[in-house]
Write a protein that holds these residues in place. Structure first.
Motif, PDB file in Angstrom:
ATOM      1  N   HIS A   1       4.668  -2.261  -5.896  1.00 25.50           N
ATOM      2  CA  HIS A   1       3.422  -1.704  -6.002  1.00 25.50           C
ATOM      3  C   HIS A   1       2.919  -1.417  -4.742  1.00 25.50           C
ATOM      4  O   HIS A   1       2.366  -0.247  -4.575  1.00 25.50           O
ATOM      5  CB  HIS A   1       2.433  -2.428  -6.694  1.00 25.50           C
ATOM      6  CG  HIS A   1       2.985  -2.979  -8.119  1.00 25.50           C
ATOM      7  ND1 HIS A   1       3.113  -1.917  -9.228  1.00 25.50           N
ATOM      8  CD2 HIS A   1       3.234  -4.228  -8.909  1.00 25.50           C
ATOM      9  CE1 HIS A   1       3.546  -2.784 -10.329  1.00 25.50           C
ATOM     10  NE2 HIS A   1       3.603  -3.845 -10.097  1.00 25.50           N
ATOM     11  N   LEU A   2       3.027  -2.410  -3.818  1.00 25.11           N
ATOM     12  CA  LEU A   2       2.473  -1.753  -2.264  1.00 25.11           C
ATOM     13  C   LEU A   2       3.555  -0.630  -1.793  1.00 25.11           C
ATOM     14  O   LEU A   2       2.809   0.155  -1.115  1.00 25.11           O
ATOM     15  CB  LEU A   2       2.777  -3.154  -1.448  1.00 25.11           C
ATOM     16  CG  LEU A   2       1.610  -4.100  -1.488  1.00 25.11           C
ATOM     17  CD1 LEU A   2       1.873  -5.475  -0.882  1.00 25.11           C
ATOM     18  CD2 LEU A   2       0.198  -3.704  -0.919  1.00 25.11           C
ATOM     19  N   HIS A   3       4.720  -0.760  -2.122  1.00 25.64           N
ATOM     20  CA  HIS A   3       5.739   0.254  -1.402  1.00 25.64           C
ATOM     21  C   HIS A   3       5.163   1.845  -1.866  1.00 25.64           C
ATOM     22  O   HIS A   3       5.005   2.552  -1.277  1.00 25.64           O
ATOM     23  CB  HIS A   3       7.091   0.010  -1.676  1.00 25.64           C
ATOM     24  CG  HIS A   3       7.925   1.350  -1.210  1.00 25.64           C
ATOM     25  ND1 HIS A   3       8.443   1.406  -0.016  1.00 25.64           N
ATOM     26  CD2 HIS A   3       8.590   2.053  -2.170  1.00 25.64           C
ATOM     27  CE1 HIS A   3       9.083   2.590   0.227  1.00 25.64           C
ATOM     28  NE2 HIS A   3       9.286   2.910  -1.143  1.00 25.64           N
ATOM     29  N   PHE A   4       5.018   1.653  -3.333  1.00 23.83           N
ATOM     30  CA  PHE A   4       4.650   3.225  -3.977  1.00 23.83           C
ATOM     31  C   PHE A   4       3.205   3.310  -3.657  1.00 23.83           C
ATOM     32  O   PHE A   4       2.671   4.444  -4.207  1.00 23.83           O
ATOM     33  CB  PHE A   4       5.049   2.909  -4.991  1.00 23.83           C
ATOM     34  CG  PHE A   4       6.654   3.577  -5.332  1.00 23.83           C
ATOM     35  CD1 PHE A   4       6.884   4.669  -5.239  1.00 23.83           C
ATOM     36  CD2 PHE A   4       7.714   2.327  -5.421  1.00 23.83           C
ATOM     37  CE1 PHE A   4       8.378   4.941  -5.304  1.00 23.83           C
ATOM     38  CE2 PHE A   4       8.617   2.926  -5.602  1.00 23.83           C
ATOM     39  CZ  PHE A   4       9.148   4.017  -5.469  1.00 23.83           C
ATOM     40  N   GLY A   5       2.465   2.444  -3.191  1.00 22.24           N
ATOM     41  CA  GLY A   5       1.018   2.836  -2.756  1.00 22.24           C
ATOM     42  C   GLY A   5       0.080   2.713  -4.094  1.00 22.24           C
ATOM     43  O   GLY A   5      -1.069   3.202  -4.302  1.00 22.24           O
ATOM     44  N   GLU A   6       0.707   1.972  -5.069  1.00 20.75           N
ATOM     45  CA  GLU A   6      -0.203   1.657  -6.550  1.00 20.75           C
ATOM     46  C   GLU A   6      -1.203   0.623  -5.983  1.00 20.75           C
ATOM     47  O   GLU A   6      -2.264   0.633  -6.647  1.00 20.75           O
ATOM     48  CB  GLU A   6       0.766   1.349  -7.362  1.00 20.75           C
ATOM     49  CG  GLU A   6       1.931   2.259  -7.805  1.00 20.75           C
ATOM     50  CD  GLU A   6       2.743   1.745  -8.745  1.00 20.75           C
ATOM     51  OE1 GLU A   6       3.461   2.407  -9.480  1.00 20.75           O
ATOM     52  OE2 GLU A   6       2.941   0.563  -9.180  1.00 20.75           O
ATOM     53  N   LEU A   7      -0.991   0.046  -5.225  1.00 19.78           N
ATOM     54  CA  LEU A   7      -2.245  -0.867  -4.562  1.00 19.78           C
ATOM     55  C   LEU A   7      -2.324  -0.646  -3.130  1.00 19.78           C
ATOM     56  O   LEU A   7      -1.035  -0.277  -2.401  1.00 19.78           O
ATOM     57  CB  LEU A   7      -1.816  -2.446  -4.594  1.00 19.78           C
ATOM     58  CG  LEU A   7      -2.078  -3.022  -6.208  1.00 19.78           C
ATOM     59  CD1 LEU A   7      -1.446  -4.515  -6.203  1.00 19.78           C
ATOM     60  CD2 LEU A   7      -3.286  -2.865  -6.567  1.00 19.78           C
ATOM     61  N   SER A   8      -3.328  -0.852  -2.589  1.00 14.44           N
ATOM     62  CA  SER A   8      -3.558  -0.754  -0.924  1.00 14.44           C
ATOM     63  C   SER A   8      -3.431  -2.076  -0.528  1.00 14.44           C
ATOM     64  O   SER A   8      -4.013  -3.111  -1.097  1.00 14.44           O
ATOM     65  CB  SER A   8      -4.765  -0.038  -0.435  1.00 14.44           C
ATOM     66  OG  SER A   8      -5.861  -0.784  -0.894  1.00 14.44           O
ATOM     67  N   PRO A   9      -2.955  -2.300   0.853  1.00 10.84           N
ATOM     68  CA  PRO A   9      -3.042  -3.700   1.419  1.00 10.84           C
ATOM     69  C   PRO A   9      -4.674  -4.066   1.436  1.00 10.84           C
ATOM     70  O   PRO A   9      -4.763  -5.363   1.304  1.00 10.84           O
ATOM     71  CB  PRO A   9      -2.537  -3.472   2.863  1.00 10.84           C
ATOM     72  CG  PRO A   9      -1.718  -2.334   2.635  1.00 10.84           C
ATOM     73  CD  PRO A   9      -2.523  -1.333   1.552  1.00 10.84           C
ATOM     74  N   ARG A  10      -5.566  -3.328   1.631  1.00  8.33           N
ATOM     75  CA  ARG A  10      -7.039  -3.773   1.764  1.00  8.33           C
ATOM     76  C   ARG A  10      -7.293  -4.174   0.264  1.00  8.33           C
ATOM     77  O   ARG A  10      -8.068  -5.326   0.444  1.00  8.33           O
ATOM     78  CB  ARG A  10      -7.983  -2.540   1.982  1.00  8.33           C
ATOM     79  CG  ARG A  10      -7.484  -1.987   3.540  1.00  8.33           C
ATOM     80  CD  ARG A  10      -8.541  -0.949   3.872  1.00  8.33           C
ATOM     81  NE  ARG A  10      -8.813  -0.043   3.081  1.00  8.33           N
ATOM     82  CZ  ARG A  10      -9.448   1.082   3.506  1.00  8.33           C
ATOM     83  NH1 ARG A  10      -9.725   1.321   4.584  1.00  8.33           N
ATOM     84  NH2 ARG A  10      -9.957   2.387   2.606  1.00  8.33           N
ATOM     85  N   GLN A  11      -6.913  -3.716  -0.866  1.00  2.64           N
ATOM     86  CA  GLN A  11      -7.285  -4.245  -1.949  1.00  2.64           C
ATOM     87  C   GLN A  11      -6.687  -5.800  -2.322  1.00  2.64           C
ATOM     88  O   GLN A  11      -7.120  -6.406  -2.685  1.00  2.64           O
ATOM     89  CB  GLN A  11      -6.476  -3.553  -3.310  1.00  2.64           C
ATOM     90  CG  GLN A  11      -7.554  -2.159  -3.536  1.00  2.64           C
ATOM     91  CD  GLN A  11      -6.697  -1.293  -4.346  1.00  2.64           C
ATOM     92  OE1 GLN A  11      -5.470  -0.620  -4.129  1.00  2.64           O
ATOM     93  NE2 GLN A  11      -6.898  -1.307  -5.802  1.00  2.64           N
ATOM     94  N   VAL A  12      -5.372  -5.843  -1.858  1.00  2.16           N
ATOM     95  CA  VAL A  12      -4.818  -7.152  -1.726  1.00  2.16           C
ATOM     96  C   VAL A  12      -5.468  -8.207  -0.810  1.00  2.16           C
ATOM     97  O   VAL A  12      -5.522  -9.419  -1.204  1.00  2.16           O
ATOM     98  CB  VAL A  12      -3.138  -7.091  -1.610  1.00  2.16           C
ATOM     99  CG1 VAL A  12      -2.551  -8.315  -1.677  1.00  2.16           C
ATOM    100  CG2 VAL A  12      -2.702  -6.279  -2.489  1.00  2.16           C
ATOM    101  N   TRP A  13      -5.763  -7.987   0.178  1.00  2.00           N
ATOM    102  CA  TRP A  13      -6.652  -8.794   1.047  1.00  2.00           C
ATOM    103  C   TRP A  13      -7.724  -9.121   0.456  1.00  2.00           C
ATOM    104  O   TRP A  13      -8.021 -10.442   0.641  1.00  2.00           O
ATOM    105  CB  TRP A  13      -6.807  -8.003   2.352  1.00  2.00           C
ATOM    106  CG  TRP A  13      -7.550  -8.982   3.473  1.00  2.00           C
ATOM    107  CD1 TRP A  13      -8.773  -9.317   3.483  1.00  2.00           C
ATOM    108  CD2 TRP A  13      -6.953  -9.451   4.490  1.00  2.00           C
ATOM    109  NE1 TRP A  13      -9.210  -9.951   4.622  1.00  2.00           N
ATOM    110  CE2 TRP A  13      -7.682 -10.060   5.414  1.00  2.00           C
ATOM    111  CE3 TRP A  13      -5.311  -9.610   5.146  1.00  2.00           C
ATOM    112  CZ2 TRP A  13      -7.506 -10.817   6.475  1.00  2.00           C
ATOM    113  CZ3 TRP A  13      -5.271 -10.257   6.118  1.00  2.00           C
ATOM    114  CH2 TRP A  13      -6.425 -10.906   6.815  1.00  2.00           C
ATOM    115  N   ALA A  14      -8.508  -8.139  -0.210  1.00  2.00           N
ATOM    116  CA  ALA A  14      -9.892  -8.567  -0.685  1.00  2.00           C
ATOM    117  C   ALA A  14      -9.680  -9.549  -1.882  1.00  2.00           C
ATOM    118  O   ALA A  14     -10.585 -10.409  -2.360  1.00  2.00           O
ATOM    119  CB  ALA A  14     -10.306  -7.391  -1.171  1.00  2.00           C
TER     120      ALA A  14
END
Length: 454
Positions: A233-246
């Motif tokens: 999901h992170l690789h394809f950008g379906e999520l951003s790292p900032r979303q996961v951090w939050a």
């Protein structure tokens, strides 16, 4: 009516926390476009497993765009040429996109010139903003993490737009089905049971806080469900790292997990500084390393690829990879070390296999991780630290993992499951060890001693 703008999607297939999307929407009508470019990347055109994921992710993205009054335009060909043509066709004033750091994407960005407006959004912070005192990218992760910490926390994620203004007329679009991204004869993806797309990624993100408390321990146990499985999901950008951090805010045990997010930023910095890292050793002294070649080496590579090495933990990992397009992180290190040090096969051969078979195959992560294992990288393990797969298997309680992925060994109990040959429990339909651990270790050390020092 003011001219529309193009929104160029790549590995950022989402609506939430998409700065390029928000900026484009503020300008005027938006034409979202994805270009399947198998020419600009050259040998790094996306592999089979990624193509499977891409098909489903693009389909979901189009659904999401239609729900807010828009749609996804699909085109195929050299991306700079395709986008330039689309600009002329539509009268669009500019292209908005998120920064990417793979060398082929940077070349395409340069070719588009001042008609391209780039935004940060696929990393915790701007990659170029975390520099050494000398103004270069970091080559050691520990130092990078300390420097990154001064820029954290990252900005809050942006909400998805509720509506997106459509152009007066839509340009022609390819049909996704005509791209033939899915395997057919044979359909080797029958074991790919992933839920793909931004909505699935957000559901997966909701489960993250429950995994954080024991993440540092559980993530190393292949038989447990301790991995977050967010990597594709992170690789394809379906999520951003900032979303996961939050999503980990307020979790006292989150640091180890957040370092995994930081590792992605770090590897992007490496390929920014060293764009040929996927094919060139980080340390030139590894260039003359005596990798095995010829029929015997080719046969060993094929046994490794098929999960027929006689080392249960290695074979389980390779079969999980082939069946699902993914492999447990601890096992990735074990099987990579086995290929490079037990079989003395060039790390680039393993890297290329991963590129074709992993749904989360990422140029930065893939190349940096393989060179770390091989000892050839700028931030690498020492080659002479040779991982013992049988010891690793028992240490990380991989018995049930092996039984799941190597059904020939399903009836072998612990502790024999980790080395059935040594316990006299090897079934006839399971291969003997391709090489003994002690023999492999001595051969690897002898090869290393032939290298120039320095």
């Amino acid at each position: 009516m003011p001219a529309p703008v193009l929104l160029w999607f790549r590995q950022d297939l989402r609506l939430h926390d998409h700065p390029a999307l928000i900026a484009a929407a503020e300008r005027n009508a938006v034409i979202p476009v994805y270009v399947l470019d198998d020419e600009t990347p050259g040998e790094w055109r996306i592999g089979g497993a990624q193509r499977w994921w891409l098909h489903h992710s693009l389909d979901r993205l189009d659904d999401s765009l239609r729900a807010i009054g828009s749609r996804l335009i699909l085109r195929r060909g050299p991306v700079a040429e395709v986008l330039a043509k689309l600009l002329d066709e539509t009268g669009a004033s500019e292209v908005h996109a998120i920064h990417h750091y793979e060398p082929w994407w940077r070349a395409a960005e340069a070719a588009l010139g001042d008609r391209l407006v780039l935004h940060d959004g696929n990393h915790l912070v701007r990659v170029e903003g975390v520099r050494t005192g000398a103004g270069t990218q970091f080559k050691v992760f520990g130092s990078f993490w300390k420097a990154l910490a001064t820029h954290l926390p990252p900005p809050e994620p942006l909400p998805a737009p509720e509506r997106l203004a459509a152009p007066e007329a839509w340009p022609e679009s390819d049909r996704l089905e005509d791209w033939a991204l899915l395997p057919t004869r044979p359909n080797w993806a029958t074991g790919f049971d992933w839920e793909v797309g931004e909505k699935a990624a957000l559901r997966q993100l909701d489960a993250i806080p429950a995994k954080i408390a024991d993440y540092e321990t559980e993530r190393n146990l292949p038989a447990r469900d301790g991995s977050t499985r967010l990597s594709p999901h992170l690789h394809f950008g379906e999520l951003s790292p900032r979303q996961v951090w939050a999503a980990t805010a307020g979790e006292p045990a989150a640091e180890k997990f957040r370092k995994e997010l930081a590792w992605r930023d770090f590897t992007s910095g490496v390929i920014l500084e060293l764009p040929e890292y996927g094919t060139r050793n980080g340390h030139a002294r590894f260039d003359p390393f005596p990798w095995r070649t010829g029929k015997a080496a080719d046969a060993d590579l094929q046994a490794w690829q098929r999960g027929r090495t006689g080392y249960p933990i290695v074979d389980a990992g390779m079969r999980q990879l082939w069946t699902t397009g993914w492999m447990h992180n601890r096992v990735r290190m074990i099987i990579a070390s086995f290929l490079v040090k037990h079989l003395l096969v060039d790390w680039r051969m393993g890297e290329r296999w991963f590129w074709d078979t992993l749904v989360d195959a990422d140029y930065g992560n893939n190349t940096v991780n393989w060179q770390w294992v091989a000892g050839s990288g700028i931030n690498a393990n020492v080659f002479t630290r040779i991982m013992a797969p049988l010891v690793q298997s028992e240490k990380f309680d991989a018995g049930d993992y092996i039984r799941r992925w190597v059904p020939e060994l399903a009836g072998v109990p612990d502790p024999a499951i980790h080395d059935p040959e040594a316990h006299g429990r090897r079934p006839r339909n399971y291969p003997a060890k391709i090489i003994g651990h002690r023999e492999a270790r001595e051969r690897a050390l002898a090869a290393y001693r032939t290298m120039p020092r320095g």
